[in-house]
Design an enzyme around this catalytic site. Structure first.
Site, PDB file in Angstrom:
ATOM      1  N   SER A   9     -31.928  22.579 -24.261  1.00 29.66           N
ATOM      2  CA  SER A   9     -32.848  22.971 -23.020  1.00 29.66           C
ATOM      3  C   SER A   9     -34.529  23.950 -22.968  1.00 29.66           C
ATOM      4  O   SER A   9     -35.078  23.148 -22.841  1.00 29.66           O
ATOM      5  CB  SER A   9     -32.021  22.693 -21.481  1.00 29.66           C
ATOM      6  N   TYR A  40     -31.399  21.069 -17.848  1.00 31.09           N
ATOM      7  CA  TYR A  40     -30.572  19.565 -18.117  1.00 31.09           C
ATOM      8  C   TYR A  40     -29.664  19.047 -16.890  1.00 31.09           C
ATOM      9  O   TYR A  40     -29.305  18.418 -16.473  1.00 31.09           O
ATOM     10  CB  TYR A  40     -30.578  19.393 -19.456  1.00 31.09           C
ATOM     11  N   GLY A  41     -29.253  20.077 -16.487  1.00 34.03           N
ATOM     12  CA  GLY A  41     -28.015  19.972 -15.516  1.00 34.03           C
ATOM     13  C   GLY A  41     -28.885  19.150 -14.542  1.00 34.03           C
ATOM     14  O   GLY A  41     -30.289  19.817 -13.845  1.00 34.03           O
ATOM     15  N   CYS A  71     -26.152  23.639 -26.798  1.00 29.84           N
ATOM     16  CA  CYS A  71     -26.503  23.785 -25.282  1.00 29.84           C
ATOM     17  C   CYS A  71     -24.967  22.801 -24.788  1.00 29.84           C
ATOM     18  O   CYS A  71     -24.838  21.884 -25.108  1.00 29.84           O
ATOM     19  CB  CYS A  71     -27.356  22.358 -25.648  1.00 29.84           C
ATOM     20  N   ASN A  72     -24.008  23.194 -24.326  1.00 30.92           N
ATOM     21  CA  ASN A  72     -22.821  23.065 -23.908  1.00 30.92           C
ATOM     22  C   ASN A  72     -23.360  21.515 -23.009  1.00 30.92           C
ATOM     23  O   ASN A  72     -22.078  20.067 -22.566  1.00 30.92           O
ATOM     24  CB  ASN A  72     -22.131  23.442 -22.834  1.00 30.92           C
ATOM     25  N   CYS A 181     -22.070  28.707 -21.471  1.00 31.70           N
ATOM     26  CA  CYS A 181     -23.239  27.443 -21.132  1.00 31.70           C
ATOM     27  C   CYS A 181     -23.926  28.934 -21.985  1.00 31.70           C
ATOM     28  O   CYS A 181     -23.759  30.111 -21.939  1.00 31.70           O
ATOM     29  CB  CYS A 181     -23.850  28.599 -19.969  1.00 31.70           C
ATOM     30  N   HIS A 183     -26.961  30.335 -22.063  1.00 29.00           N
ATOM     31  CA  HIS A 183     -28.016  30.653 -21.603  1.00 29.00           C
ATOM     32  C   HIS A 183     -27.342  32.340 -21.352  1.00 29.00           C
ATOM     33  O   HIS A 183     -28.028  33.045 -21.097  1.00 29.00           O
ATOM     34  CB  HIS A 183     -28.544  30.612 -20.357  1.00 29.00           C
TER      35      HIS A 183
HETATM   36  N1  DGL Z   1     -28.156  26.397 -22.522  1.00 30.14           N
HETATM   37  C1  DGL Z   1     -27.537  25.275 -21.345  1.00 30.14           C
HETATM   38  C2  DGL Z   1     -25.945  24.811 -21.809  1.00 30.14           C
HETATM   39  O1  DGL Z   1     -25.438  25.766 -22.672  1.00 30.14           O
HETATM   40  C3  DGL Z   1     -27.832  24.993 -20.751  1.00 30.14           C
HETATM   41  C4  DGL Z   1     -28.099  23.637 -19.558  1.00 30.14           C
HETATM   42  C5  DGL Z   1     -29.302  22.963 -18.877  1.00 30.14           C
HETATM   43  O2  DGL Z   1     -29.968  23.304 -19.539  1.00 30.14           O
HETATM   44  O3  DGL Z   1     -28.915  22.862 -17.718  1.00 30.14           O
HETATM   45  O4  DGL Z   1     -24.986  24.149 -21.182  1.00 30.14           O
END
Ligand code: DGL
Length: 248
Positions: A9, A40-41, A71-72, A181, A183
């Protein structure tokens, strides 16, 4: 030489990208993110899938043979549908709760986004690898987005927000923290130093899986091509790995 796409994301997947470049695989990389819509959450699965298809199409313009969904949240919500839609290899990343069964570390905890926490795929992972609920699980509302702001703001400006989000680390005995995650590894050095914990980042397992799946090996090649596109609409920029070292 293989061409590999990496998507997230936002900037989170750069943590995996950093390890990919260090792994010296015989590959060139293209990173595409959807910074206009991060995080994306909280977004619907349909919205996420639509955006991810735009990202995958952008990566396909570069003729990638495989895409890592770094991205998880996106992996848990969309990897099966993406595999059904495209004729390329998709490799995802998931919270590494199975670390529990490969370590003697005590007092394990896992941090992840609320969206990943709520997903069916994550609930199944817990049932499979931690049926006795030994790992303490902390879904975090804003940490991914705060880290995303490191693209524009200094760490000092954001440190108080990071500490607030991680308040539980100050009153709970935790030795090892699994980062669920992508990030989060961007600040892993800070986490280790400030909270005296070990952090666990599954990137190296994803990379080893990728290398087996695509049959690519390490080379002496020092500087793989790495191109970066931050928005679905934006063009490609050449970036260098040292740019990531600002993040911690
Ligand atoms: N880096 C994403 C992850 O690993 C961020 C999630 C998001 O965008 O909410 O989940």
């Amino acid at each position: 030489m293989k061409k590999i796409g990496v998507l997230d994301s936002g900037i989170g997947g750069l943590s995996l990208m950093r390890d990919l470049i260090k792994s010296n695989l015989d590959a060139d990389y293209f990173y595409a993110s959807d910074s206009a819509n991060v995080p994306y959450g909280g977004k619907s699965q349909d919205f996420m899938l639509g955006q991810l298809k735009l990202l995958v199409n952008k990566l396909l313009e570069k003729r990638v043979e495989a895409v890592i969904i770094a991205c998880n949240t996106a992996t848990s919500e969309t990897i099966n549908q993406l595999r059904d839609c495209y004729d390329i290899t998709f490799i995802g990343i998931e919270p590494y709760i199975n670390y529990l069964n490969h370590t003697t570390d005590e007092n394990l905890a896992l941090i992840l986004t609320e969206a990943t926490f709520e997903s069916k795929r994550f609930k199944d992972l817990v049932l499979k690898y931690d049926s006795k609920n030994e790992v303490k699980i902390y879904p975090l509302k804003s940490l991914a987005l705060i880290i995303e702001s490191l693209f524009e703001k200094s760490f000092t400006e954001l440190e108080a927000q990071i500490r607030k989000e991680l308040e539980f680390l100050e009153n709970t005995k935790i030795d090892s923290l699994i980062l669920g995650c992508t990030h989060y590894p961007l600040i892993s050095k800070y986490l280790e130093k400030s909270y005296k914990i070990k952090t666990i980042d599954p990137s190296k397992f994803v990379i080893s899986h990728l290398s087996k799946e695509l049959n690519i090996h390490s080379t002496n090649k020092k500087d793989p091509t790495f191109q970066y596109s931050r928005n679905i609409q934006s063009g490609w920029m050449d970036k260098h790995i040292t740019d990531f070292d600002i993040f911690y």
